[in-house]
Enzyme design. Structure first.
Site, short mmCIF file in Angstrom:
data_model
loop_
_atom_site.label_atom_id
_atom_site.label_comp_id
_atom_site.label_asym_id
_atom_site.label_seq_id
_atom_site.Cartn_x
_atom_site.Cartn_y
_atom_site.Cartn_z
N HIS A 69 5.55 2.31 -3.35
CA HIS A 69 5.19 1.69 -4.62
C HIS A 69 6.42 1.25 -5.42
O HIS A 69 6.31 0.37 -6.27
CB HIS A 69 4.31 2.62 -5.46
CG HIS A 69 2.90 2.70 -4.95
ND1 HIS A 69 1.83 2.99 -5.75
CD2 HIS A 69 2.38 2.50 -3.71
CE1 HIS A 69 0.71 2.97 -5.03
NE2 HIS A 69 1.03 2.69 -3.79
N VAL A 73 7.48 -3.47 -5.75
CA VAL A 73 7.51 -4.04 -7.10
C VAL A 73 8.97 -4.37 -7.46
O VAL A 73 9.73 -3.49 -7.83
CB VAL A 73 6.88 -3.07 -8.12
CG1 VAL A 73 6.86 -3.69 -9.51
CG2 VAL A 73 5.48 -2.66 -7.68
N GLY A 75 11.43 -4.90 -5.51
CA GLY A 75 12.39 -4.24 -4.62
C GLY A 75 12.56 -2.76 -4.92
O GLY A 75 12.08 -2.25 -5.93
N ASP A 77 14.18 -0.23 -6.43
CA ASP A 77 15.16 -0.20 -7.52
C ASP A 77 14.87 0.92 -8.51
O ASP A 77 15.36 0.89 -9.64
CB ASP A 77 15.18 -1.56 -8.25
CG ASP A 77 13.81 -1.87 -8.88
OD1 ASP A 77 12.85 -1.09 -8.67
OD2 ASP A 77 13.71 -2.89 -9.57
N PRO A 166 -1.43 -3.46 -2.74
CA PRO A 166 -2.78 -3.64 -2.20
C PRO A 166 -3.72 -2.53 -2.63
O PRO A 166 -3.31 -1.38 -2.77
CB PRO A 166 -2.57 -3.62 -0.68
CG PRO A 166 -1.30 -2.86 -0.48
CD PRO A 166 -0.45 -3.12 -1.69
N HIS A 196 -0.69 6.99 6.25
CA HIS A 196 -1.96 7.65 5.90
C HIS A 196 -2.38 8.68 6.95
O HIS A 196 -3.53 9.07 7.00
CB HIS A 196 -3.07 6.61 5.69
CG HIS A 196 -2.90 5.80 4.43
ND1 HIS A 196 -3.74 4.78 4.06
CD2 HIS A 196 -1.97 5.88 3.43
CE1 HIS A 196 -3.34 4.26 2.91
NE2 HIS A 196 -2.27 4.90 2.51
C1 HEM Z 1 -1.82 -1.04 3.59
C2 HEM Z 1 -2.15 -0.97 2.31
C3 HEM Z 1 -2.31 0.33 1.59
C4 HEM Z 1 -3.34 0.66 0.76
C5 HEM Z 1 -4.51 -0.22 0.40
C6 HEM Z 1 -3.10 2.00 0.29
C7 HEM Z 1 -3.91 2.68 -0.60
C8 HEM Z 1 -3.81 4.01 -0.89
C9 HEM Z 1 -4.71 4.75 -1.72
C10 HEM Z 1 -5.91 4.17 -2.46
C11 HEM Z 1 -4.30 6.04 -1.73
C12 HEM Z 1 -4.95 7.21 -2.46
C13 HEM Z 1 -4.42 7.31 -3.88
C14 HEM Z 1 -5.17 8.34 -4.67
O1 HEM Z 1 -6.20 8.86 -4.22
O2 HEM Z 1 -4.73 8.65 -5.80
C15 HEM Z 1 -3.13 6.12 -0.90
C16 HEM Z 1 -2.44 7.28 -0.63
C17 HEM Z 1 -1.29 7.34 0.12
N1 HEM Z 1 -0.60 6.26 0.61
FE1 HEM Z 1 -1.29 4.39 0.78
N2 HEM Z 1 -1.94 2.46 0.85
C18 HEM Z 1 -1.42 1.49 1.64
C19 HEM Z 1 -0.22 1.53 2.33
C20 HEM Z 1 0.65 2.60 2.31
C21 HEM Z 1 2.00 2.58 2.79
C22 HEM Z 1 2.70 1.33 3.36
C23 HEM Z 1 2.51 3.82 2.61
C24 HEM Z 1 3.88 4.34 2.91
C25 HEM Z 1 4.68 3.86 3.85
C26 HEM Z 1 1.45 4.63 2.05
C27 HEM Z 1 1.53 5.99 1.81
C28 HEM Z 1 0.51 6.73 1.25
C29 HEM Z 1 0.52 8.18 1.23
C30 HEM Z 1 1.52 9.07 1.91
C31 HEM Z 1 -0.62 8.56 0.50
C32 HEM Z 1 -1.05 9.99 0.12
C33 HEM Z 1 -0.34 10.35 -1.18
C34 HEM Z 1 -0.62 11.75 -1.69
O3 HEM Z 1 -1.32 12.54 -1.06
O4 HEM Z 1 -0.12 12.04 -2.79
N3 HEM Z 1 0.36 3.85 1.84
N4 HEM Z 1 -2.85 4.87 -0.41
#
Ligand code: HEM
Ligand SMILES: *[C@@H]1O[C@H](CO)[C@@H](O)[C@H](O)[C@H]1NC(C)=O
Ligand SMILES: *[C@@H]1O[C@H](CO)[C@@H](O)[C@H](O)[C@H]1NC(C)=O
Length: 321
Positions: A69, A73, A75, A77, A166, A196
């Protein structure tokens, strides 16, 4: 000839001088950036992350997400770390971050340790990049050397955070386009989504999928409905990966193949589209996933603020100097 060469040389020099004066030459990142000025940096970050993950395994996932995140946004930074200021509204309150991104206090604690050892030297952006790498590794994932030398922003953009990240309802086309706009390929996108395989998500983000979608394993849907009512309970948590919720492995892709992706956006990677073959490969080959994930993390970590943006090494990650 001589005049042409000389004027060409002068032109080249002028371009370089102008670029430096204008602050538009972003230095190449390098893993050795702090080897003289902060030799203990990687050890300090590692110990800080080890302590945080020992306290709560999920923190490895949370910091990985923070890095994503930050980078998407303007880069990588450190802009995500800034609290609201009189002069701007920070990114912490943006839709994708509010009551969702966590671990700011872990970065504060590591930054304090880094400052005690190397004053005013290491950017918050680099600390997040290292901490994300360590979070992955501490949960059983790969490790790699992180290119360093990022600078911290002097501002943040809540509107960019709202528009560049996204959402969980995204289609495959949207995911490919949003990563593409950051020069990340569909393959990078699919590999990075393997993040994920760790972490948790709130009911509000997967309710639609478990109650209304048809490309979902019925047993899995019933299991998740038990922890996520049709209405209410928006912030109830479920792990992305049932089998190994805190283990960084390729189970995410095995889940997708079994129609057990938790977010709509997850299952989009394996729903008859262009990424199906790659998802199947990753589900069968953890080594391939690992290699592609690392390469894509380094690529994402190279995202830089737009040229000419004022930057600094922040002393307190929450405030501009
Ligand atoms: C492809 C598009 C992506 C979407 C739509 C997306 C969306 C989400 C959403 C909705 C959550 C849950 C947030 C919550 O319940 O508060 C989440 C959690 C997470 N995302 Fe993604 N994400 C994406 C890509 C990524 C990428 C690229 C990474 C890292 C390289 C990432 C790492 C994570 C991790 C590790 C969690 C769990 C965080 C936690 O347990 O605190 N996600 N994501
Ligand atoms: C759904 O998952 C369960 C438990 O993993 C499995 O036994 C079942 O065969 C799956 N159903 C389908 C239709 O694939
Ligand atoms: C898994 O992927 C790696 C790296 O791409 C490759 O070298 C290896 O041959 C693959 N293994 C199998 C069993 O396909």
């Amino acid at each position: 000839m001589a005049t042409i060469t000389r004027s060409t040389a002068f032109l080249a020099l002028a371009v370089v001088v102008l670029a430096i004066v204008g602050g538009t030459t972003a230095q190449q990142l390098s893993p050795n950036f702090y080897s003289k000025t902060c030799p203990k940096l990687s050890t300090i970050v590692r110990l800080g992350m080890a302590a945080a993950v020992r306290k709560e395994k999920r923190m490895g996932a949370s910091i990985l997400r923070m890095f994503f995140h930050d980078c998407f946004v303007n880069g990588c930074d450190g802009s995500i770390l800034l609290d609201d200021m009189p002069s701007f509204t920070g990114e912490k309150g943006a839709g994708p971050n509010f009551m969702s991104v966590r671990g700011y206090e872990v970065i504060d604690a590591i930054k304090a340790q880094v400052e005690a050892s190397c004053k005013a030297t290491v950017s918050c952006a680099d600390i997040v990049a290292l901490a994300a790498r360590d979070g992955v590794n501490l949960l059983g994932g790969p490790t790699w050397s992180v290119p360093l030398g990022r600078k911290d922003s002097r501002t943040a953009s809540q509107s960019a955070a709202n528009s560049n990240l996204p959402g969980p309802g995204s289609s495959l086309a949207t995911l490919i386009a949003m990563f593409g706009s950051k020069n990340l390929s569909p393959r990078d996108m699919t590999a990075l989504s393997g993040a994920h395989t760790i972490g948790r998500t709130q009911c509000q983000f997967f309710r639609g999928r478990i109650y209304t979608e048809r490309n979902i394993n019925g047993t899995f849907a019933r299991l998740r409905r038990r922890g996520c009512p049709r209405s209410g309970g928006d912030s109830l948590l479920a792990p992305f990966d049932v089998q190994t919720p805190d283990g960084f492995d390729n189970a995410y892709y095995q889940n997708l193949v079994a129609q057990e992706g938790l977010l709509h956006s997850d299952q989009e990677l394996f729903n008859g589209g262009s990424q199906d073959a790659l998802v199947t490969q990753y589900s069968n080959n953890a080594t391939q996933f690992s290699g592609d994930f690392v390469a894509a993390m380094i690529k994402m970590g190279n995202l830089r603020p737009s040229p000419g943006t004022p930057t600094e090494v922040r002393l307190n990650c929450r405030k501009v100097n």
